[in-house]
Design a protein around this motif. Structure first.
Motif, PDB file in Angstrom:
ATOM      1  N   GLU A 103       0.844  -1.180  -0.015  1.00 53.69           N
ATOM      2  CA  GLU A 103       0.028  -0.008  -0.075  1.00 53.69           C
ATOM      3  C   GLU A 103       0.890   1.220   0.059  1.00 53.69           C
ATOM      4  O   GLU A 103       0.301   2.344  -0.507  1.00 53.69           O
ATOM      5  N   ASP A 104       2.216   0.980   0.387  1.00 56.63           N
ATOM      6  CA  ASP A 104       3.058   2.239   0.254  1.00 56.63           C
ATOM      7  C   ASP A 104       4.086   2.524  -0.586  1.00 56.63           C
ATOM      8  O   ASP A 104       4.866   3.267  -0.822  1.00 56.63           O
ATOM      9  N   LEU A 105       4.112   1.284  -1.642  1.00 53.00           N
ATOM     10  CA  LEU A 105       5.015   1.248  -2.494  1.00 53.00           C
ATOM     11  C   LEU A 105       5.030   2.333  -3.602  1.00 53.00           C
ATOM     12  O   LEU A 105       3.932   2.379  -4.123  1.00 53.00           O
ATOM     13  N   GLU A 106       6.066   2.946  -3.699  1.00 57.08           N
ATOM     14  CA  GLU A 106       5.974   4.079  -4.740  1.00 57.08           C
ATOM     15  C   GLU A 106       5.914   3.564  -6.101  1.00 57.08           C
ATOM     16  O   GLU A 106       6.704   2.510  -6.350  1.00 57.08           O
ATOM     17  N   PRO A 107       5.413   4.364  -7.027  1.00 53.33           N
ATOM     18  CA  PRO A 107       5.413   3.781  -8.475  1.00 53.33           C
ATOM     19  C   PRO A 107       6.711   3.671  -9.150  1.00 53.33           C
ATOM     20  O   PRO A 107       6.946   2.599  -9.776  1.00 53.33           O
ATOM     21  N   ALA A 108       7.813   4.284  -8.791  1.00 48.50           N
ATOM     22  CA  ALA A 108       9.068   4.535  -9.316  1.00 48.50           C
ATOM     23  C   ALA A 108       9.733   3.378  -8.820  1.00 48.50           C
ATOM     24  O   ALA A 108      10.496   2.576  -9.401  1.00 48.50           O
ATOM     25  N   ASP A 109       9.472   2.625  -7.655  1.00 54.33           N
ATOM     26  CA  ASP A 109      10.030   1.607  -7.074  1.00 54.33           C
ATOM     27  C   ASP A 109       9.551   0.406  -7.602  1.00 54.33           C
ATOM     28  O   ASP A 109      10.423  -0.576  -7.814  1.00 54.33           O
ATOM     29  N   TRP A 110       8.040   0.289  -8.091  1.00 50.12           N
ATOM     30  CA  TRP A 110       7.700  -0.938  -8.826  1.00 50.12           C
ATOM     31  C   TRP A 110       8.371  -0.879 -10.220  1.00 50.12           C
ATOM     32  O   TRP A 110       8.639  -1.721 -10.361  1.00 50.12           O
ATOM     33  N   ARG A 111       8.269   0.280 -10.726  1.00 49.51           N
ATOM     34  CA  ARG A 111       8.706   0.224 -12.108  1.00 49.51           C
ATOM     35  C   ARG A 111      10.198  -0.135 -12.180  1.00 49.51           C
ATOM     36  O   ARG A 111      10.625  -1.032 -13.215  1.00 49.51           O
ATOM     37  N   ARG A 112      11.246   0.309 -11.479  1.00 57.46           N
ATOM     38  CA  ARG A 112      12.588  -0.080 -11.442  1.00 57.46           C
ATOM     39  C   ARG A 112      12.738  -1.700 -11.243  1.00 57.46           C
ATOM     40  O   ARG A 112      13.554  -2.101 -11.812  1.00 57.46           O
ATOM     41  N   MET A 113      11.908  -2.130 -10.319  1.00 60.84           N
ATOM     42  CA  MET A 113      12.058  -3.613  -9.891  1.00 60.84           C
ATOM     43  C   MET A 113      11.883  -4.409 -11.191  1.00 60.84           C
ATOM     44  O   MET A 113      12.223  -5.477 -11.611  1.00 60.84           O
ATOM     45  N   ILE A 114      10.616  -4.072 -11.993  1.00 62.64           N
ATOM     46  CA  ILE A 114      10.123  -4.556 -13.137  1.00 62.64           C
ATOM     47  C   ILE A 114      11.174  -4.380 -14.311  1.00 62.64           C
ATOM     48  O   ILE A 114      11.416  -5.517 -15.149  1.00 62.64           O
ATOM     49  N   GLU A 115      11.756  -3.276 -14.433  1.00 61.64           N
ATOM     50  CA  GLU A 115      12.716  -3.134 -15.339  1.00 61.64           C
ATOM     51  C   GLU A 115      14.116  -3.600 -15.187  1.00 61.64           C
ATOM     52  O   GLU A 115      14.324  -4.182 -16.244  1.00 61.64           O
ATOM     53  N   VAL A 116      14.545  -4.037 -14.022  1.00 58.38           N
ATOM     54  CA  VAL A 116      15.600  -4.889 -13.931  1.00 58.38           C
ATOM     55  C   VAL A 116      15.491  -6.082 -13.864  1.00 58.38           C
ATOM     56  O   VAL A 116      16.038  -6.749 -14.557  1.00 58.38           O
ATOM     57  N   ASN A 117      14.677  -6.470 -12.741  1.00 55.01           N
ATOM     58  CA  ASN A 117      14.226  -8.154 -12.568  1.00 55.01           C
ATOM     59  C   ASN A 117      13.737  -8.805 -13.531  1.00 55.01           C
ATOM     60  O   ASN A 117      13.846  -9.968 -13.651  1.00 55.01           O
ATOM     61  N   LEU A 118      13.050  -8.112 -14.616  1.00 51.31           N
ATOM     62  CA  LEU A 118      11.964  -8.710 -15.478  1.00 51.31           C
ATOM     63  C   LEU A 118      12.346  -8.368 -16.840  1.00 51.31           C
ATOM     64  O   LEU A 118      12.857  -9.402 -17.847  1.00 51.31           O
ATOM     65  N   ASN A 119      12.175  -7.185 -17.198  1.00 48.80           N
ATOM     66  CA  ASN A 119      12.497  -6.706 -18.571  1.00 48.80           C
ATOM     67  C   ASN A 119      13.990  -6.788 -18.767  1.00 48.80           C
ATOM     68  O   ASN A 119      14.309  -7.020 -20.038  1.00 48.80           O
ATOM     69  N   GLY A 120      14.869  -6.582 -17.768  1.00 48.48           N
ATOM     70  CA  GLY A 120      16.357  -6.806 -17.879  1.00 48.48           C
ATOM     71  C   GLY A 120      16.700  -8.389 -18.478  1.00 48.48           C
ATOM     72  O   GLY A 120      17.267  -8.457 -19.309  1.00 48.48           O
ATOM     73  N   VAL A 121      15.781  -9.130 -17.950  1.00 53.03           N
ATOM     74  CA  VAL A 121      16.229 -10.801 -18.288  1.00 53.03           C
ATOM     75  C   VAL A 121      15.548 -10.917 -19.769  1.00 53.03           C
ATOM     76  O   VAL A 121      16.552 -11.443 -20.535  1.00 53.03           O
ATOM     77  N   PHE A 122      14.719 -10.415 -20.009  1.00 56.69           N
ATOM     78  CA  PHE A 122      14.231 -10.480 -21.330  1.00 56.69           C
ATOM     79  C   PHE A 122      15.183  -9.749 -22.344  1.00 56.69           C
ATOM     80  O   PHE A 122      15.575 -10.405 -23.441  1.00 56.69           O
ATOM     81  N   PHE A 123      15.580  -8.467 -22.152  1.00 55.04           N
ATOM     82  CA  PHE A 123      16.419  -7.794 -23.060  1.00 55.04           C
ATOM     83  C   PHE A 123      17.698  -8.674 -23.239  1.00 55.04           C
ATOM     84  O   PHE A 123      18.121  -8.891 -24.507  1.00 55.04           O
ATOM     85  N   CYS A 124      18.053  -9.170 -22.216  1.00 51.14           N
ATOM     86  CA  CYS A 124      19.379  -9.898 -22.246  1.00 51.14           C
ATOM     87  C   CYS A 124      19.460 -11.333 -23.044  1.00 51.14           C
ATOM     88  O   CYS A 124      20.036 -11.509 -23.973  1.00 51.14           O
ATOM     89  N   ALA A 125      18.119 -12.007 -22.653  1.00 51.86           N
ATOM     90  CA  ALA A 125      18.018 -13.081 -23.277  1.00 51.86           C
ATOM     91  C   ALA A 125      17.575 -13.007 -24.825  1.00 51.86           C
ATOM     92  O   ALA A 125      17.952 -13.669 -25.693  1.00 51.86           O
ATOM     93  N   GLN A 126      17.039 -11.916 -25.147  1.00 59.04           N
ATOM     94  CA  GLN A 126      16.803 -11.626 -26.605  1.00 59.04           C
ATOM     95  C   GLN A 126      17.826 -11.254 -27.318  1.00 59.04           C
ATOM     96  O   GLN A 126      18.158 -12.046 -28.505  1.00 59.04           O
ATOM     97  N   ALA A 127      18.839 -10.591 -26.684  1.00 54.49           N
ATOM     98  CA  ALA A 127      20.133 -10.225 -27.479  1.00 54.49           C
ATOM     99  C   ALA A 127      20.926 -11.556 -27.518  1.00 54.49           C
ATOM    100  O   ALA A 127      21.797 -11.757 -28.663  1.00 54.49           O
ATOM    101  N   GLN A 128      21.091 -12.406 -26.548  1.00 56.80           N
ATOM    102  CA  GLN A 128      21.835 -13.488 -26.680  1.00 56.80           C
ATOM    103  C   GLN A 128      21.242 -14.563 -27.581  1.00 56.80           C
ATOM    104  O   GLN A 128      22.110 -15.044 -28.299  1.00 56.80           O
ATOM    105  N   ALA A 129      19.937 -14.764 -27.678  1.00 56.23           N
ATOM    106  CA  ALA A 129      19.457 -15.654 -28.430  1.00 56.23           C
ATOM    107  C   ALA A 129      19.410 -15.414 -30.102  1.00 56.23           C
ATOM    108  O   ALA A 129      19.603 -16.146 -30.846  1.00 56.23           O
ATOM    109  N   ARG A 130      19.540 -14.030 -30.268  1.00 54.78           N
ATOM    110  CA  ARG A 130      19.628 -13.591 -31.625  1.00 54.78           C
ATOM    111  C   ARG A 130      21.139 -14.208 -31.933  1.00 54.78           C
ATOM    112  O   ARG A 130      20.998 -14.545 -33.330  1.00 54.78           O
TER     113      ARG A 130
END
Length: 254
Positions: A103-130
């Protein structure tokens, strides 16, 4: 059969290689013969790991960059191809941790977590797989967490748990899409692991509680993740893709 665990001559791309689990697995893969590109947001830490690996008589380079930036990731993979070849295997380990009541989680903290821990995994896997697709295949290991399967008692980290659950399912999706290209994608989910972060005196009470809730009565040691990571990267797991391998000293059994 034991030769199937060898990584001799393989080129590895490891994110978050500067410290903790990433550095430990980097050293383990190098001991099995892999040359390693050490990618980390802290360039000095990445270089320290690379120096350690070069002492094992393998090639190793340090690359500074941010997994949440697709351009940075793409440039890092391109540099790896130019200087080392491959990559044939990869570990997408870089991540952050943070606690906050939802209930207190800041939008910026939510977005940064998803950016690094999920989006970052996808971007890396995508570049590696190519690159792997062009070269006939490869093996990608994404570091997830038992927190992608459970809600940790006493830890307010909905954003972290959600991102790690996303990594597990993303791994399955990529495994299915890329199987025909010879690219295997699996995830490794540690339980509570002893790292410099969890070894701090101020979390001693939490460590004792985690250990009391674990069937084996202790936390995972970072070096215990090397074997599972070698298995998933190597030919020993040639029939495995889309798998989430849990290494948690039995924590999720209860």
């Amino acid at each position: 059969m034991l030769n199937s665990f060898s990584l001799e001559g393989k080129v590895a791309f490891i994110t978050g290689a500067g410290r903790g689990i990433g550095a430990t697995i980097a050293e383990g893969w190098a001991a099995c013969g892999a040359h390693v590109a050490c990618f980390d947001i802290d360039g000095e830490a990445a270089e320290r790991t690379a120096r350690t690996l070069r002492a094992l008589d393998v090639k190793a380079i340090a690359i500074e960059g941010d997994v949440a930036d697709p351009l940075s990731v793409g440039e890092a993979v391109d540099r790896t191809v130019r200087e080392l070849g491959g990559p044939h295997i990869a570990l997408n380990n870089a991540g952050i941790a943070h606690q906050s009541p939802a209930e207190d989680l800041e939008p910026a903290d939510w977005r940064r977590m998803i950016e690094v821990n999920l989006n970052g995994v996808f971007f890396c896997a995508q570049a590696q797989a190519r690159v792997m697709m062009r070269n006939g295949g490869g093996s990608i290991v994404n570091l997830a967490s038992m927190s992608g399967r459970i809600v940790n008692r006493g830890l307010a980290q909905a954003h972290y748990n959600t991102a790690k659950a996303g990594v597990v399912h993303l791994t399955r999706c990529l495994a299915v899409e890329w199987a025909r290209h010879g690219v295997r994608v699996n995830s490794l989910s540690p339980g509570y692991t002893m790292t410099p972060m969890t070894a701090r005196p101020e979390v001693a009470g939490a460590r004792a509680e985690w250990e009391s809730q674990t069937p084996m009565g202790r936390m995972v040691r970072a070096e215990e993740l090397v074997g599972p990571a070698v298995f998933l990267a190597s030919g020993a797991s040639s029939a495995s893709t889309g798998t989430d391998l849990v290494a948690d000293c039995g924590f999720t059994c209860w």
